[in-house]
Design a protein around this motif. Structure first.
Motif, short mmCIF file in Angstrom:
data_model
loop_
_atom_site.label_atom_id
_atom_site.label_comp_id
_atom_site.label_asym_id
_atom_site.label_seq_id
_atom_site.Cartn_x
_atom_site.Cartn_y
_atom_site.Cartn_z
N ALA A 188 0.84 -1.21 0.00
CA ALA A 188 0.00 0.00 0.00
C ALA A 188 0.88 1.25 0.00
O ALA A 188 2.11 1.17 0.07
CB ALA A 188 -0.91 -0.01 1.23
N ASP A 189 0.24 2.41 -0.08
CA ASP A 189 0.93 3.71 -0.03
C ASP A 189 1.91 3.89 -1.18
O ASP A 189 3.00 4.45 -1.02
CB ASP A 189 1.65 3.92 1.31
N THR A 190 1.56 3.38 -2.34
CA THR A 190 2.33 3.61 -3.56
C THR A 190 1.35 4.15 -4.60
O THR A 190 0.14 4.16 -4.40
CB THR A 190 2.96 2.32 -4.11
N GLU A 191 1.88 4.53 -5.76
CA GLU A 191 1.01 4.99 -6.84
C GLU A 191 0.66 3.86 -7.79
O GLU A 191 0.06 4.07 -8.85
CB GLU A 191 1.67 6.14 -7.60
N PHE A 192 1.08 2.64 -7.43
CA PHE A 192 0.97 1.51 -8.36
C PHE A 192 -0.46 1.31 -8.86
O PHE A 192 -0.68 1.04 -10.04
CB PHE A 192 1.47 0.23 -7.68
N PHE A 193 -1.44 1.41 -7.98
CA PHE A 193 -2.82 1.09 -8.36
C PHE A 193 -3.58 2.32 -8.89
O PHE A 193 -4.76 2.22 -9.21
CB PHE A 193 -3.57 0.43 -7.20
N ALA A 194 -2.87 3.43 -9.00
CA ALA A 194 -3.42 4.64 -9.62
C ALA A 194 -4.82 4.96 -9.10
O ALA A 194 -5.73 5.33 -9.85
CB ALA A 194 -3.43 4.49 -11.14
N GLY A 195 -5.00 4.80 -7.79
CA GLY A 195 -6.28 5.16 -7.18
C GLY A 195 -7.40 4.17 -7.40
O GLY A 195 -8.56 4.45 -7.07
N THR A 196 -7.10 2.99 -7.94
CA THR A 196 -8.17 2.02 -8.24
C THR A 196 -8.41 1.01 -7.12
O THR A 196 -9.37 0.24 -7.20
CB THR A 196 -7.85 1.23 -9.53
N MET A 197 -7.54 0.99 -6.10
CA MET A 197 -7.70 0.00 -5.04
C MET A 197 -8.96 0.28 -4.22
O MET A 197 -9.21 1.42 -3.83
CB MET A 197 -6.46 0.02 -4.14
N THR A 198 -9.77 -0.77 -3.99
CA THR A 198 -10.98 -0.62 -3.17
C THR A 198 -10.73 -1.22 -1.79
O THR A 198 -9.86 -2.10 -1.64
CB THR A 198 -12.16 -1.36 -3.82
N PRO A 199 -11.48 -0.79 -0.78
CA PRO A 199 -11.33 -1.40 0.56
C PRO A 199 -11.56 -2.91 0.52
O PRO A 199 -10.88 -3.66 1.22
CB PRO A 199 -12.41 -0.69 1.38
N GLU A 200 -12.50 -3.36 -0.33
CA GLU A 200 -12.80 -4.79 -0.40
C GLU A 200 -11.60 -5.57 -0.95
O GLU A 200 -11.22 -6.62 -0.41
CB GLU A 200 -14.03 -5.05 -1.31
N ARG A 201 -11.02 -5.08 -2.02
CA ARG A 201 -9.86 -5.76 -2.62
C ARG A 201 -8.66 -5.71 -1.67
O ARG A 201 -7.93 -6.70 -1.51
CB ARG A 201 -9.51 -5.09 -3.96
#
Ligand code: NAP
Length: 238
Positions: free
Chosen positions: A176-189
């Motif tokens: 976490a705390d990276t730009e890897f997921f470009a804001g697409t990470m959801t709490p569920e995932r």
């Protein structure tokens, strides 16, 4: 000096700042100027930065032009999954472009960065490349691209070993705390990925720093050609 590509954000930023706090000279590289400038500012100008696209020969030459003298360590964090946050490829042309972009972002950038800096590496220098747990799961084109990076690291370790240069690959799980997921990470995932770890925790960039610094150090002088996982136990190996 230490060169940290992708050093403006995420794992690379954490590695660059930690090396700086240890008193090392650090050069960070990435395409966007703003995150790099932020690292430079946080270190009072001690860390230097170069903006370059390492997936291109020109970008690799731009990086090398900023380096004078010996490189003690190259940490190649530059990379990513161009499929994240973009629509699914709907044509063969779009699919081919995505495949090339994914390989370029991860494998081409690693190879060009290493080759561009090769003349600055000497006995005792170390290279750390970044794979991913995605290589084990076969995620789209990204997993195969990261599998290629870890395979490239093995061959590079054999090629550079006679020069006394070590090469290893770190393959993180979800960090976490990276730009890897470009804001697409959801709490569920995120919860799914946390639950998939043996430790029941989500990784953060600092979790990767310790192994990176160990692999760069003389304490790892007999460790080369390895692909090491930092994933909270979500992909155990033997
Ligand atoms: N976060 C995770 O969950 C995770 C898991 C497994 C593996 N990884 C791998 O870990 C490495 C570090 O990623 P991260 O998690 O810290 O994500 P991140 O914050 O997105 O960092 C990637 C960095 O690479 C730079 N970059 C990308 N393409 C580049 C290029 N062609 N030339 C120069 N710089 C480039 C980016 O900056 P610019 O966009 O400004 O160029 C960015 O600073 C990557 O190789 C990633 O694939 C991450």
């Amino acid at each position: 000096m230490y060169v940290v590509t992708g050093g403006g954000t995420g794992i690379g930023r954490a590695v660059a700042l930690s090396l700086h706090h240890r008193g090392e000279a650090v050069l960070v590289a990435g395409r966007r100027r703003a995150p790099l400038d932020d690292v430079v500012a946080r270190t009072g100008g001690a860390v230097t930065a170069v903006s370059c696209d390492l997936a291109t020969p020109d970008g690799a030459r731009t990086l090398a032009a900023q380096v004078a003298g010996r490189v003690d360590g190259l940490v190649h964090c530059a990379g990513g999954n161009p499929a994240i946050g973009t629509p699914e490829a709907a044509t063969l042309d779009a699919e081919a472009d995505l495949l090339r972009d994914t390989l370029d972002s991860n494998l081409t950038s690693a190879a060009l960065a290493v080759s561009a800096l090769s003349g600055h590496l000497a006995a005792g220098s170390a290279i750390v490349l970044f794979g991913s747990i995605a290589a084990e799961h076969g995620v789209g084109f990204y997993g195969p691209a990261k599998a290629a990076v870890s395979s490239y690291a093995l061959g590079l370790a054999a090629a550079l070993g006679p020069r006394g240069i070590r090469v290893n690959c770190i393959s993180p799980g979800y960090i976490a705390d990276t730009e890897f997921f470009a804001g697409t990470m959801t709490p569920e995932r995120e919860e799914e990925l946390r639950a998939a770890t043996t430790l029941g925790r989500t990784g953060v960039p600092d979790d990767v720093v310790g192994l990176t610094e160990f692999l760069l150090s003389s304490r790892a002088q007999h460790v080369t050609g390895q692909n090491l996982h930092v994933d909270g136990g979500s992909h155990p190996t033997r």
